[in-house]
Scaffold this motif. Structure first.
Motif: not given
Lengths: 234, 212
Positions: B131, B138-141, B143-145, B147-148, B151, B154, B156, B161
């Motif tokens: 790490g 890693e590029t920001v783009a 990383y965000l791709h 992440w998208e 998401r 994912r 849920r 309770k």
């Protein structure tokens, strides 16, 4: 209208000292993804809160000449914060939860860094808006949000934190996660002596990444708070 | 400052030494001394007919293990209070790594030295080491791709309770529809989640039918 409950995730920019790096270096500032672990290390070490709230979704580092001199994190933020915008779901928003930049960085680094982050989020995600809070109790007005054209929506009410006698103030969400509930009655029945600790209201800002969503804002935009002005936004 | 080669028998650990090391860390120190030798002198003070170690108590343990006969030591003449203060200063005055610079350094080390060899000496995990090496790579783009994408894929979580009695009913309903949920595994890899979904769907369909 209250947009939700503000937890102790207020962004603070700590730039009390004098920058030692020339302003020209602003051009070389880079925003890079970093692991949550690294972001936490930096934030816990340097941010005045010495904590990174749970629910962090995105973490970035600020790099200059190979040195990691800042971090910003986005996370879930206050419960129901997204309801500030009609028709929004939790997936449409993130909250800027921490921003720390080294005092060594030149002036205007905050707006430069935040500008890069907002442009990237706009270009590369389906997020519609970002929320941010600043805490007047520690003298923060949200100057950085004002400088980067966020909308100011007034003071947001805050949910209390919980003191269960372990030396840490817990957010209701983390307490419910750890102990099954944040109900005082329930905690007392379990032998835990819990009490609530009020938090001060925070200045709440919103930035629309998708401008078409801005008419959906269901609270009025207000004039930016200024130093020495009434805290109720009047 | 003079460095003396003292016989190991005259060195004694400071009973008041607050710095303690667990077995894992001691093993790393052992690996480091085996590989590079004792590259840092001990700091000692004369005490009676022996020398008390102010800095290097863990190293002293290992040097005994290695059957070293002479140890290079910096000898200081300090009273009790200053001996303790210096020991604290030596243990606690240090900088923090800049993570960006450390990442560059680790990348360089990983290029030249196998990871397992590094991990014998550094107190990092393999994940932590990798790490750290990947910081800023890693590029920001990108990383965000990612992440998208994560998401949208994912699952849920919803937390309910329930009382014991409610739970029995819910479990019975889930068990009842589970065979059907297995046939719908394309919806989600979580069969019990799918079972709950089918129950809710069936309820809503019935509601709509009754309402129309």
């Amino acid at each position: 209208m209250c947009a939700g409950n503000v937890m102790a995730s207020t962004v603070t920019i700590q730039r009390a000292g004098r920058s030692s790096i020339p302003a020209a270096a602003l051009h070389d500032l880079r925003l890079m993804p970093i692991s949550q672990t690294d972001a936490k290390t930096l934030i816990v070490r340097n941010h005045y809160s010495h904590s990174l709230p749970g629910g962090t979704k995105l973490s970035f580092g600020v790099i200059l000449n190979s040195r990691l001199l800042g971090a910003l994190t986005f996370g879930v933020g206050p419960y129901l914060g997204y309801k500030l915008v009609n028709g929004a779901t939790p997936d449409d928003a993130v909250t800027l939860t921490r921003l720390w930049l080294s005092d060594e960085l030149p002036r205007n680094s905050e707006s430069k860094v935040l500008g890069i982050a907002l442009r990237s989020l706009k270009r590369d995600t389906s997020l519609k808006f970002i929320l941010a809070y600043s805490d007047p109790a520690v003298g923060h007005l949200g100057t950085i949000y004002q400088a980067t054209n966020w909308l100011y929506t007034g003071l947001s009410s805050a949910t209390p934190l919980y003191d269960i006698g372990d030396g840490i103030l817990h957010h209701s969400r983390s307490l419910a996660h750890q102990l099954g509930s944040h109900s005082i009655r329930y905690l007392t029945s379990q032998g835990i002596n819990a009490k609530t600790v009020s938090q001060s209201a925070k200045h709440r800002y919103i930035y629309f990444l998708n401008k078409a969503w801005s008419p959906r804002l269901n609270v009025p935009g207000l004039p930016y708070p200024k130093k020495g002005c009434d805290m109720n936004g009047s | 400052m003079e460095v003396s080669e003292l016989p190991i028998e005259v060195l004694k650990e400071a009973a008041w030494n607050a710095n303690q090391t667990d077995a894992k860390m001691l093993q790393r120190l052992r690996s480091s001394i085996s590989k590079y030798g004792l590259v840092q002198n001990l700091v000692v003070r004369p005490l009676g007919d022996r020398y008390e170690v102010l800095s290097g108590n863990q190293r002293l343990k290992l040097l005994r293990e290695f059957n070293v006969s002479k140890v290079p030591c910096v000898v200081v003449d300090l009273d009790d209070a200053h001996a303790r203060l210096l020991a604290q200063a030596l243990n606690h005055i240090h900088g923090d790594d800049d993570l960006g610079l450390r990442a560059e350094l680790i990348r360089e080390v990983i290029r030249m030295i196998p990871e397992d060899e590094i991990l014998k000496i550094l107190p990092d995990t393999i994940e932590g080491l990798r790490g750290m090496a990947s910081l800023g790579q890693e590029t920001v783009a990108g990383y965000l791709h990612n992440w998208e994408q994560a998401r949208s894929a994912r699952l849920r979580n919803r937390i309910f309770k329930l009382t014991d009695e409610q739970l029995i009913t819910v479990e019975q309903a889930l068990d009842h529809i589970l065979p059907e949920a297995v046939r719908h595994q394309g919806i989600s890899p979580n069969t019990r989640g799918t079972a709950l979904y089918l129950i809710c769907k069936s309820f809503l369909e019935k509601e709509n039918k009754d309402g129309s």
